[in-house]
Design a protein around this motif. Sequence first.
Motif, PDB file in Angstrom:
ATOM      1  N   VAL A 167       3.207   6.912  15.114  1.00  0.00           N
ATOM      2  CA  VAL A 167       4.368   6.612  14.267  1.00  0.00           C
ATOM      3  C   VAL A 167       4.283   5.174  13.760  1.00  0.00           C
ATOM      4  CG1 VAL A 167       6.867   6.311  14.251  1.00  0.00           C
ATOM      5  CG2 VAL A 167       5.877   8.309  15.337  1.00  0.00           C
ATOM      6  N   ALA A 168       3.955   4.258  14.666  1.00  0.00           N
ATOM      7  CA  ALA A 168       3.961   2.841  14.280  1.00  0.00           C
ATOM      8  C   ALA A 168       2.856   2.532  13.269  1.00  0.00           C
ATOM      9  CB  ALA A 168       3.792   1.975  15.517  1.00  0.00           C
ATOM     10  N   GLN A 209       7.822   4.313  -4.014  1.00  0.00           N
ATOM     11  CA  GLN A 209       6.727   3.481  -4.517  1.00  0.00           C
ATOM     12  C   GLN A 209       6.102   4.058  -5.778  1.00  0.00           C
ATOM     13  OE1 GLN A 209       4.590   3.461  -0.711  1.00  0.00           O
ATOM     14  NE2 GLN A 209       4.491   1.241  -0.857  1.00  0.00           N
ATOM     15  N   ALA A 237       9.192   8.623   5.759  1.00  0.00           N
ATOM     16  CA  ALA A 237       7.980   7.934   5.316  1.00  0.00           C
ATOM     17  C   ALA A 237       7.572   8.428   3.931  1.00  0.00           C
ATOM     18  CB  ALA A 237       6.855   8.144   6.322  1.00  0.00           C
ATOM     19  N   LEU A 268      11.901   1.891   8.207  1.00  0.00           N
ATOM     20  CA  LEU A 268      11.379   1.310   9.447  1.00  0.00           C
ATOM     21  C   LEU A 268      12.404   1.421  10.571  1.00  0.00           C
ATOM     22  CD1 LEU A 268       9.567  -1.903   8.204  1.00  0.00           C
ATOM     23  CD2 LEU A 268       8.553   0.160   9.128  1.00  0.00           C
ATOM     24  N   MET A 326       1.163   5.135   1.076  1.00  0.00           N
ATOM     25  CA  MET A 326       0.555   6.053   2.035  1.00  0.00           C
ATOM     26  C   MET A 326       0.240   7.380   1.347  1.00  0.00           C
ATOM     27  SD  MET A 326      -0.326   6.110   5.197  1.00  0.00           S
ATOM     28  CE  MET A 326       0.630   4.902   6.038  1.00  0.00           C
ATOM     29  N   PHE A 350       3.411   5.971  10.009  1.00  0.00           N
ATOM     30  CA  PHE A 350       4.726   6.110   9.380  1.00  0.00           C
ATOM     31  C   PHE A 350       5.331   4.745   9.110  1.00  0.00           C
ATOM     32  CE2 PHE A 350       4.268  10.310   9.288  1.00  0.00           C
ATOM     33  CZ  PHE A 350       4.956  11.157  10.149  1.00  0.00           C
ATOM     34  N   MET A 351       5.114   3.794  10.039  1.00  0.00           N
ATOM     35  CA  MET A 351       5.694   2.471   9.846  1.00  0.00           C
ATOM     36  C   MET A 351       4.723   1.525   9.163  1.00  0.00           C
ATOM     37  SD  MET A 351       7.695   2.136  13.459  1.00  0.00           S
ATOM     38  CE  MET A 351       8.890   0.909  13.053  1.00  0.00           C
ATOM     39  N   HIS A 352       3.564   2.049   8.763  1.00  0.00           N
ATOM     40  CA  HIS A 352       2.672   1.299   7.882  1.00  0.00           C
ATOM     41  C   HIS A 352       1.929   0.150   8.523  1.00  0.00           C
ATOM     42  CE1 HIS A 352       3.486   2.713   3.745  1.00  0.00           C
ATOM     43  NE2 HIS A 352       2.355   2.094   3.554  1.00  0.00           N
ATOM     44  N   LEU A 353       1.994  -0.007   9.846  1.00  0.00           N
ATOM     45  CA  LEU A 353       1.401  -1.205  10.425  1.00  0.00           C
ATOM     46  C   LEU A 353      -0.105  -1.302  10.171  1.00  0.00           C
ATOM     47  CD1 LEU A 353       3.138  -1.800  13.857  1.00  0.00           C
ATOM     48  CD2 LEU A 353       3.245  -3.177  11.796  1.00  0.00           C
ATOM     49  N   PHE A 378       0.495  -9.875  10.861  1.00  0.00           N
ATOM     50  CA  PHE A 378       1.495 -10.566  11.662  1.00  0.00           C
ATOM     51  C   PHE A 378       2.620  -9.631  12.070  1.00  0.00           C
ATOM     52  CE2 PHE A 378       3.275 -14.132  13.615  1.00  0.00           C
ATOM     53  CZ  PHE A 378       4.640 -14.131  13.406  1.00  0.00           C
ATOM     54  N   ASN A 379       2.930  -8.630  11.244  1.00  0.00           N
ATOM     55  CA  ASN A 379       3.972  -7.675  11.619  1.00  0.00           C
ATOM     56  C   ASN A 379       3.580  -6.922  12.885  1.00  0.00           C
ATOM     57  OD1 ASN A 379       5.388  -8.429   9.358  1.00  0.00           O
ATOM     58  ND2 ASN A 379       4.681  -6.725   8.121  1.00  0.00           N
ATOM     59  N   TRP A 393      11.202  -6.328  10.738  1.00  0.00           N
ATOM     60  CA  TRP A 393      10.431  -6.184  11.979  1.00  0.00           C
ATOM     61  C   TRP A 393      11.045  -7.018  13.103  1.00  0.00           C
ATOM     62  CZ3 TRP A 393       7.551  -2.703  13.972  1.00  0.00           C
ATOM     63  CH2 TRP A 393       6.806  -1.863  13.151  1.00  0.00           C
ATOM     64  N   HIS A 438       0.824  -1.200   0.000  1.00  0.00           N
ATOM     65  CA  HIS A 438       0.000   0.000   0.000  1.00  0.00           C
ATOM     66  C   HIS A 438       0.863   1.256   0.000  1.00  0.00           C
ATOM     67  CE1 HIS A 438      -1.991   3.088   2.557  1.00  0.00           C
ATOM     68  NE2 HIS A 438      -3.027   2.811   1.813  1.00  0.00           N
ATOM     69  N   VAL A 492       4.194  -9.146  15.802  1.00  0.00           N
ATOM     70  CA  VAL A 492       5.619  -9.141  16.177  1.00  0.00           C
ATOM     71  C   VAL A 492       5.915  -7.922  17.053  1.00  0.00           C
ATOM     72  CG1 VAL A 492       7.948  -8.848  15.251  1.00  0.00           C
ATOM     73  CG2 VAL A 492       6.391 -10.460  14.184  1.00  0.00           C
ATOM     74  N   PHE A 493       5.439  -6.756  16.634  1.00  0.00           N
ATOM     75  CA  PHE A 493       5.743  -5.521  17.355  1.00  0.00           C
ATOM     76  C   PHE A 493       5.117  -5.527  18.742  1.00  0.00           C
ATOM     77  CE2 PHE A 493       7.135  -1.397  17.993  1.00  0.00           C
ATOM     78  CZ  PHE A 493       6.112  -0.514  18.270  1.00  0.00           C
ATOM     79  N   HIS A 553      12.416   4.898  11.875  1.00  0.00           N
ATOM     80  CA  HIS A 553      11.250   5.207  12.718  1.00  0.00           C
ATOM     81  C   HIS A 553      11.441   4.655  14.117  1.00  0.00           C
ATOM     82  CE1 HIS A 553       9.116   6.922   9.448  1.00  0.00           C
ATOM     83  NE2 HIS A 553       9.015   5.791   8.778  1.00  0.00           N
ATOM     84  N   ASP A 571      -0.491  -3.106   6.841  1.00  0.00           N
ATOM     85  CA  ASP A 571       0.435  -4.196   6.572  1.00  0.00           C
ATOM     86  C   ASP A 571      -0.184  -5.540   6.893  1.00  0.00           C
ATOM     87  OD1 ASP A 571       3.982  -3.659   7.367  1.00  0.00           O
ATOM     88  OD2 ASP A 571       2.876  -3.820   5.465  1.00  0.00           O
ATOM     89  N   ASN A 572       0.582  -6.570   6.633  1.00  0.00           N
ATOM     90  CA  ASN A 572       0.266  -7.904   7.100  1.00  0.00           C
ATOM     91  C   ASN A 572       0.096  -7.872   8.626  1.00  0.00           C
ATOM     92  OD1 ASN A 572       0.430 -10.605   7.920  1.00  0.00           O
ATOM     93  ND2 ASN A 572       1.890 -11.115   6.303  1.00  0.00           N
TER      94      ASN A 572
END
Lengths: 137, 308, 575
Positions: free
Chosen positions: A63-64, B109, B102, B288, A17, A67-70, A76-77, B47, A15, A80-81, B291, A73-74
Amino acid sequence: MSQHSQPDDDHGVAHVMPAKTLLIIFALLMFFTVVTVAVTLVPFGPYALLVALVIAVIKAALVALYFMHLRYDNPFNSVVFVGCLIFVGLFLAFSLTDSTAYQPTVYKKQAAKIQQIDVNKLLEEAAKEQSPSTTNH
Amino acid sequence: MSTIPNDYPSALPDPNAPHDEHDHPSFLAHHFESAQQQFDAGKLGIWLFLTTEILLFSGLFCAYAVYRANHPEVFEFAHLYLNKWWGATNTVVLIFSSLTMAWAVRAAQLGQKKLLVNLLAVTLLCGLAFMVIKTIEYKDKIHHGTLFSVFYKPVQLPHGVTAENLLGPADALTAPPAIDAPEVHTAPAGYAQQQSKIPLAAVGPAGLSPSFEPRASADGATSLDHENPWVGPEPRNVAVFFSIYFLMTGLHGIHVLAGMAVILWILIRSAKGEFGPHYYNPVDFVGLYWHVVDLVWIFLFPLLYLIH
Amino acid sequence: MSTITPDLIRSGPPLHGPSSNYLTHSHGIASWIFTLDHKRIGVMYLISVLSAFFLGGVFAIIVRSQLIFPEGAIFTGSLDAYRIYNRMFTLHGAVMIFLVLIPGIPGALGNFILPIMLGAKDVAFPRLNLASYYLYVAGALFAIFAILIGGVETGWTFYTPYSATTDIDKVGIGKHAVEIMVFGVFLLGFSSIFTGMNFIVTIHKLRPPGMTWFRMPLFLWSIYATSLIQVLATPVLGITLLLLIAERTLKVGIFNSEYGGDPVLFQHFFWFYSHPAVYIMILPAMGIMSEVIATFSRKHIFGYRFIALSSIAIAVLGFLVWGHHMFPNGQSALLGSIFSFLTMLVAIPSAIKVWNWLATMYKGSIDLKTPMCYALAFLFLFTIGGLTGVFLGALSVDVHLHDTYFVVAHFHYVMFGGTLIGFLAGLHYWWPKMTGRMYNETLGRIASVLVFLGFNLTFIPQFIMGTHGMPRRYATYLVEYQPYHVASTIGSYIQLVGFLLIASYLIHSLYRGPKAPNNPWGAATLDFDCSSPPPHDNFSTPPVVADPYDMNRMKWDPKLRGYVKDANYIPPVEH
């Protein structure tokens, strides 16, 4: 999960942003930074640390997620975090609980209490030693 | 969606298409079946690495938490040596650099090469600004003697603490011996039992300092506020605050420098045109990492600079 | 790739020519030093780990030989001599734990087998894999350098304040031995982290079509659980070691009370990693047990899901119990009770696994090949080790047994009797696959008996003298303990003979061993589909995934002297 998950968007592997989102999140982060500093002027007393941490967590979440796209995202990431934070919490919780629980054994009050018993005994023995039966010093 | 520059192929390859032996894009490693798989694997990998970085810092956060919980007076006194405006500036700088990073990923992309290069350069400059401010702060500390452990020899009082607020010791038990003083084997003057050879756990040999509340000032005012941020004798082991401060900001600074080096590498590769909508993994993953560096600072700032 | 024709007859011949495999694929030392092939990296790890094991064993023999006489047989007479003994047991522990047990099975066997067993071409990040290996080598070199400049006598646990203050006034480079060794361990920690990251991503993202989570062999489940621990726990060791170096060099006052620090905090930091570390050591060995026991009972593993989920449970629960190393060390009574209770819980998943292995063997057709001999030894030794761990987990009992030989015996039973025996089982199980050669089966069995008997003679007396109060890490002892120590030392010499025998027949097999078939043992996992040794790229087309424990799929071919897929076999319907 298998390796051929569908991309989230028509732009390829992930994706993209939108620029507007990035700017809005940045503005929010700036706002919360100002709040962080401003909040030190308010006398929260013992809750000051909690307030500061809550604001920091909100900023970190922004931020997470963005900015970090969570958010896009999938999932599962994110697992993990969040899992990582749970283990950090576990480590801090047990260590903190233990260290505050054994502090009294090193604080002066409890130490002095222990000391006084010993010191009295020592004085008695010192007094006994100074009685005529003994020795050279 | 912004315009795709004309130096990119008009038809993007389908990232899900399995590749043959002969039609292997150069960015796709041989053990991966597709670009999507490579991206997903790389993302999970970074990650996991960031998890390890966060856990690395967690040790320092734990040391901070344990020390602050047990000796809050050390933190309340010592943080007054720090300048929160430098800290706030650094926070703004890093958050801004997160924005540009970001955005750089977004530019990659979309194939916006020039924007990508510029944004990475700005991110790099922000990192540099952060390190410059950090250097100013560190030099200030060296100048004022507020360093860690045995090097803690302050030449002035912290901001807002006046000489009259720093009362002398009301009784010998709270008298702070210097941190490198010889071991105390006899009870300090004022303690009733002069002949005791047992050193008090509370004051020596240089044991953990007792925790206490700052006491009332000379004129009876008991509350602390902005004009009177500290009333009472200087706590023992203030140097440990600075040990924690330098360890946390130092480790963070090392990570900022490492991040800058990696961003520079990505910048060079972007300038060479290696990234685009078909492949931008390194930009994403370095982003990442950057960040997370920002995340750690978001917590460091209030914890170190804004203690109430 | 989109058309998979189940080909039950073809069992994966090498595709680049009849004699091309990963060993012959390319030549020259550069092709090994810069290799990205997980199999070659695994072989390099194997050689390094076995060398480190030899070094750790030398220290072990020195330690045991010292303890033949109550006043010390080698280092005797003066405090300085006893301090050299301190270095011997410290180095034995540090080398064995950090250079052999933690990297051993994941690095040497996991690296080689995981991708093939999974059905992938390589691990997710081959260059990171090579970096892992070089970090291991670098860490080992730092550790060896520290040994050469005088060694470390703090115990492998590096407790402060001793580790922060010892040798600090020594003259010469020897005073930096602690920092150098600690930095070496730091590098080894990152080697471990990168390996863990690699394996997690490989298992998540590189599975071929049909390989669902619950179709994976249990060795992969155990490696996955191990990798979770490696990623989550090892960074805390990293920061602990950095802080220890800072404490020694900069006197920061976090752990050393002389400068305002808290020594018990060091122990919390250290054991937050080091307890999960013991699960890093045991979980891969348990995975090997699942494979070996199923294969040599010619029977489907019993309770597959229970074993798989127990591995994850052990990994998670293992993070909750670290305080049981600290019961008498200044930890508060509150936390002592909490950790004691949680320690009892962590025994449960291990016990579940042992029951499942026994149930697998029940009514199976047991084939006592060397790996199976080691597996039986594991069941006996690990059970004893685990149960004695429960004794030590009880707070009130631990107060008496802490820092005695009871603890020493307990952890040798789990680490040696568990992990190392598991490693030997796996080494013998996959030796034909890795080298393409069969070893002498008779000698293998004899050696396994020697190791087993020697091991028990070494450590059972230690349980007894521990309960009688013999403290650990002592260079001398009271004369009443001598019979136990002598028995223990004799046992260690018997083990030495056993290990020398293993080394000799394994090396001999490299030159004179008969060529190994693809599937000498009849296993149903994918690693025994390909040739022995495997081809360079494992599988050129994704392999056929089926039940990894359906032994009936294989039948013995006397011409090949190995097992092949049974062309007429119709697998039962899976629920």
